[in-house]
Design a protein around this motif. Structure first.
Motif, short mmCIF file in Angstrom:
data_model
loop_
_atom_site.label_atom_id
_atom_site.label_comp_id
_atom_site.label_asym_id
_atom_site.label_seq_id
_atom_site.Cartn_x
_atom_site.Cartn_y
_atom_site.Cartn_z
N GLY A 1 21.57 71.70 -47.50
CA GLY A 1 21.63 70.54 -46.62
C GLY A 1 22.69 69.54 -47.05
N SER B 1 22.11 65.78 -36.50
CA SER B 1 20.85 66.14 -35.85
C SER B 1 21.07 67.14 -34.73
CB SER B 1 20.17 64.90 -35.28
OG SER B 1 19.90 63.99 -36.30
N ILE C 1 21.92 70.59 -36.30
CA ILE C 1 20.73 71.20 -36.90
C ILE C 1 19.77 71.69 -35.81
CG2 ILE C 1 18.64 70.69 -38.23
CD1 ILE C 1 20.37 68.98 -40.05
#
Length: 119
Positions: free
Chosen positions: A26, A80, A83
């Motif tokens: 991440g 966001s 992902i």
């Protein structure tokens, strides 16, 4: 000695190792997206704004960096979105693999038992 054994058991569990790998991936992914935004996306956005300087350095008051905040929000939204797209793709691939694979040997056995009980 028992404390060390308990810690070893905790640290080597699959969940902890998986979480560690996820955090490392991440952070690396975040750096890639940050570079994408700062080096590719923002240079395209800057000319669209009517300012004579970089809009990320705009301050409303002493120390209130509104431009930096907006850039951080935009960075978060892009991360966001990416992902979400990756997870959606993973679910689609997993669902198609499950449909292709069909029932497992255990499921086939349970289906046979169910059908035999119906008769």
């Amino acid at each position: 000695m028992r404390f060390i054994q308990e810690f070893k058991k905790f640290a080597l569990r699959g969940n902890v190792i998986g979480l560690s790998v996820g955090m490392i991936m991440g952070s690396a992914f975040g750096k890639i997206v940050t570079a994408l935004i700062e080096d590719l996306f923002m240079p395209m956005v800057n000319p669209l704004l009517v300012t004579d300087r970089n809009w990320q350095s705009i301050e409303v008051g002493p120390g209130i960096k509104i431009g930096h905040f907006i850039a951080s929000v935009l960075n978060f939204l892009v991360i966001s979105l990416v992902i979400f797209a990756v997870i959606k793709l993973m679910h689609t691939v997993k669902k198609s693999e499950e449909q292709v694979a069909g029932p497992t040997a255990t499921e086939k056995l349970l289906i046979e038992i169910r059908d035999a009980l119906k008769k």
